[in-house]
Design a protein around this motif. Structure first.
Motif, PDB file in Angstrom:
ATOM      1  N   LEU A  55      48.693  62.905  43.254  1.00  0.00           N
ATOM      2  CA  LEU A  55      49.028  61.942  42.204  1.00  0.00           C
ATOM      3  C   LEU A  55      47.806  61.642  41.330  1.00  0.00           C
ATOM      4  CD1 LEU A  55      51.220  59.453  44.283  1.00  0.00           C
ATOM      5  CD2 LEU A  55      52.024  61.063  42.543  1.00  0.00           C
ATOM      6  N   LEU A  56      46.645  61.460  41.957  1.00  0.00           N
ATOM      7  CA  LEU A  56      45.428  61.192  41.195  1.00  0.00           C
ATOM      8  C   LEU A  56      45.039  62.401  40.351  1.00  0.00           C
ATOM      9  CD1 LEU A  56      43.208  59.234  43.751  1.00  0.00           C
ATOM     10  CD2 LEU A  56      43.991  58.400  41.544  1.00  0.00           C
TER      11      LEU A  56
ATOM     12  N   VAL B 127      38.670  51.451  32.322  1.00  0.00           N
ATOM     13  CA  VAL B 127      39.874  51.787  33.086  1.00  0.00           C
ATOM     14  C   VAL B 127      40.813  52.568  32.166  1.00  0.00           C
ATOM     15  CG1 VAL B 127      41.851  50.912  34.387  1.00  0.00           C
ATOM     16  CG2 VAL B 127      39.636  49.748  34.551  1.00  0.00           C
ATOM     17  N   GLU B 128      40.885  53.863  32.385  1.00  0.00           N
ATOM     18  CA  GLU B 128      41.762  54.713  31.585  1.00  0.00           C
ATOM     19  C   GLU B 128      43.211  54.606  32.049  1.00  0.00           C
ATOM     20  OE1 GLU B 128      41.055  56.392  28.956  1.00  0.00           O
ATOM     21  OE2 GLU B 128      39.052  57.274  29.030  1.00  0.00           O
TER      22      GLU B 128
ATOM     23  N   VAL C 271      42.067  55.608  37.340  1.00  0.00           N
ATOM     24  CA  VAL C 271      41.214  56.613  36.703  1.00  0.00           C
ATOM     25  C   VAL C 271      40.255  55.860  35.797  1.00  0.00           C
ATOM     26  CG1 VAL C 271      41.089  58.626  35.192  1.00  0.00           C
ATOM     27  CG2 VAL C 271      43.026  58.364  36.760  1.00  0.00           C
ATOM     28  N   LEU C 272      38.966  55.898  36.134  1.00  0.00           N
ATOM     29  CA  LEU C 272      37.930  55.239  35.346  1.00  0.00           C
ATOM     30  C   LEU C 272      37.061  56.281  34.662  1.00  0.00           C
ATOM     31  CD1 LEU C 272      38.939  52.898  37.133  1.00  0.00           C
ATOM     32  CD2 LEU C 272      36.535  52.232  37.484  1.00  0.00           C
ATOM     33  N   ARG C 273      36.502  55.921  33.535  1.00  0.00           N
ATOM     34  CA  ARG C 273      35.576  56.797  32.812  1.00  0.00           C
ATOM     35  C   ARG C 273      34.323  56.006  32.461  1.00  0.00           C
ATOM     36  NH1 ARG C 273      34.834  57.557  27.447  1.00  0.00           N
ATOM     37  NH2 ARG C 273      36.807  56.494  26.978  1.00  0.00           N
TER      38      ARG C 273
ATOM     39  N   LEU D 161      44.547  65.137  34.989  1.00  0.00           N
ATOM     40  CA  LEU D 161      44.846  66.306  34.161  1.00  0.00           C
ATOM     41  C   LEU D 161      45.734  65.960  32.974  1.00  0.00           C
ATOM     42  CD1 LEU D 161      45.407  68.971  36.966  1.00  0.00           C
ATOM     43  CD2 LEU D 161      43.356  68.577  35.595  1.00  0.00           C
ATOM     44  N   ASP D 162      46.492  64.866  33.080  1.00  0.00           N
ATOM     45  CA  ASP D 162      47.351  64.449  31.961  1.00  0.00           C
ATOM     46  C   ASP D 162      46.581  63.705  30.874  1.00  0.00           C
ATOM     47  OD1 ASP D 162      49.556  65.590  33.088  1.00  0.00           O
ATOM     48  OD2 ASP D 162      50.370  63.738  33.930  1.00  0.00           O
ATOM     49  N   LEU D 163      45.317  63.359  31.166  1.00  0.00           N
ATOM     50  CA  LEU D 163      44.517  62.666  30.156  1.00  0.00           C
ATOM     51  C   LEU D 163      44.044  63.660  29.091  1.00  0.00           C
ATOM     52  CD1 LEU D 163      42.161  60.239  32.127  1.00  0.00           C
ATOM     53  CD2 LEU D 163      43.983  59.606  30.562  1.00  0.00           C
ATOM     54  N   PRO D 164      44.325  63.420  27.828  1.00  0.00           N
ATOM     55  CA  PRO D 164      43.892  64.362  26.787  1.00  0.00           C
ATOM     56  C   PRO D 164      42.376  64.450  26.647  1.00  0.00           C
ATOM     57  CG  PRO D 164      44.826  62.370  25.818  1.00  0.00           C
ATOM     58  CD  PRO D 164      45.107  62.305  27.279  1.00  0.00           C
TER      59      PRO D 164
END
Length: 410
Positions: free
Chosen positions: A235-236, A382-383, A404-406, A241-244
């Motif tokens: 799931l993570l 926090v994305e 998902v953090l950046r 991978l779905d983040l552009p």
């Protein structure tokens, strides 16, 4: 396991067998296990019904982790000497080591028919019943141990675990309080008592977590995938991978609390280099079998990061923070080793109030606001935060948050 050196029957009169038997004993005592095994096999070519040679060969094989061969030799000894409880006990140990739990139960019960108050046998039978989730039978076994030896700390500890599994909280609390008084695994007992009595600590004892997963390592994958329907790593990975904005590949990925490697597998394809770190040596050994990682280390994840000279551009921590509590220090270490624009993926158990809480399960749950505050304090955006059922417990989904953090660029 006891050490048997006596000869019996016709073999006692054979000087060749006597000499070879003594050679085997000497080699065993010198630590030459392959040599001892070879000597016992030589005896059995001459004397096919030599009980002690079969038994001692079983001991030697067991100590070399050759559990199937150990069981085969103990079984031969049991056929020749069915009234010896020690043989049945050791056969049970060898079968348990292979995961043949029902067969191990049969052996322990055979031993107990011959010696009903054998504490070691009663204790091991309780352990196997617990693993089989036959909790009522486990309670009976551990209580029989305590009837013979009231201050048996391991039996008290395991009885507390079984009562916990049965949701008999007061009985569990009584057991762990007694364990703490006896000074057995005191810090771990105090942690479980805190969980059962509604107190929240900042972190569990390191030894508690290490022992928990060392004991769990060989059946970890089966339990998570089949019983708990665990899919958090996938799931993570999908969220990332779905983040552009996410890159196609990461130079160095670190899997914090890698366990048996289930958490690293979905990220292998996007990692030029993949490092796994776990506190449990047993887990790391299982992870090595999968061949997923370029580097594996058995270490505390916070200490590992503090001492590492490496930089990373993707941090993964699946089902790890539930065993940490206060996350301030680990966030700080990750920030210090994160390359510009790095991603940080992890899961938590959901908590709808503030900060974090230690639950009766012995795991921590974290509030979304707590994570968001830590993210800001350590330079992360926090994305994604997505609520999911992350694992099952007693047939019910435990709700968690997938983050998902950046790291913000300077």
């Amino acid at each position: 396991m006891s050490w048997r050196i006596g000869l019996s029957g016709n073999e006692a009169g054979s000087k060749v067998v006597q000499r070879q038997f003594q050679i085997a004993i000497d080699k065993y005592q010198q630590g030459d296990l392959p040599g001892a095994a070879s000597s016992y096999r030589s005896i059995l070519k001459i004397a096919e019904d030599h009980v002690e040679a079969f038994y001692n060969l079983g001991v030697v094989c067991f100590e070399q982790n050759q559990f199937a061969e150990a069981a085969a030799n103990y079984a031969q000894a049991a056929t020749l000497a069915p009234d010896d409880p020690d043989i049945w006990f050791n056969l049970g140990l060898a079968l348990k080591a292979q995961g043949k739990l029902e067969a191990a139960v049969t052996c322990y019960e055979s031993a107990l028919e011959l010696d009903p108050e054998d504490v070691d046998c009663l204790y091991n039978l309780g352990v196997v019943f617990n693993e089989l989730r036959k909790f009522d039978e486990a309670v009976k076994s551990f209580r029989k141990v305590l009837a013979v030896r009231p201050d048996h700390p391991s039996a008290l500890n395991n009885l507390g675990v079984v009562y916990h599994n049965l949701d008999q909280r007061e009985e569990a609390i009584a057991c762990f309080r007694r364990v703490a008084v006896l000074g057995h695994n005191t810090e771990s007992a105090k942690h479980i008592l805190a969980a059962l009595t509604g107190a929240t600590t900042h972190a569990p004892p390191t030894e508690y977590v290490r022992t928990l997963f060392d004991d769990f390592s060989e059946r970890f994958d089966q339990c998570l995938l089949e019983e708990l329907e665990y899919k958090t790593p996938e799931l993570l990975s999908r969220l990332l991978l779905d983040l552009p904005t996410a890159p196609e590949f990461f130079n160095h990925v670190i899997d914090l609390g890698c366990g048996t490697g289930l958490s690293g597998m979905p990220f292998r394809a996007v990692a030029k280099r993949l490092t796994g770190v776990d506190l449990s040596t047993g887990m790391v050994m299982e992870a090595a079998k999968k061949g997923v990682y370029d580097q594996l280390e058995a270490a505390d994840i916070t200490s590992f990061l503090a001492e590492s000279d490496e930089g990373y551009d993707l941090f993964v921590a699946t089902d790890v923070f539930v065993y940490l509590g206060d996350l301030t220090k680990i966030f700080g270490e990750i920030q210090g080793k994160a390359r510009p624009g790095s991603y940080f993926l992890f899961s938590t158990e959901s908590y709808n109030k503030e900060n974090f809480i230690l639950r009766a399960s012995g795991r921590y749950a974290h509030a979304k606001t707590y994570i968001e505050t830590l993210a800001v304090e350590h330079g992360f955006i926090v994305e994604v935060c997505q609520r999911e059922g992350i694992r099952k417990e007693r047939g019910q989904w435990i709700m968690g948050d997938l983050f998902v953090l950046r790291l913000q660029s300077d």
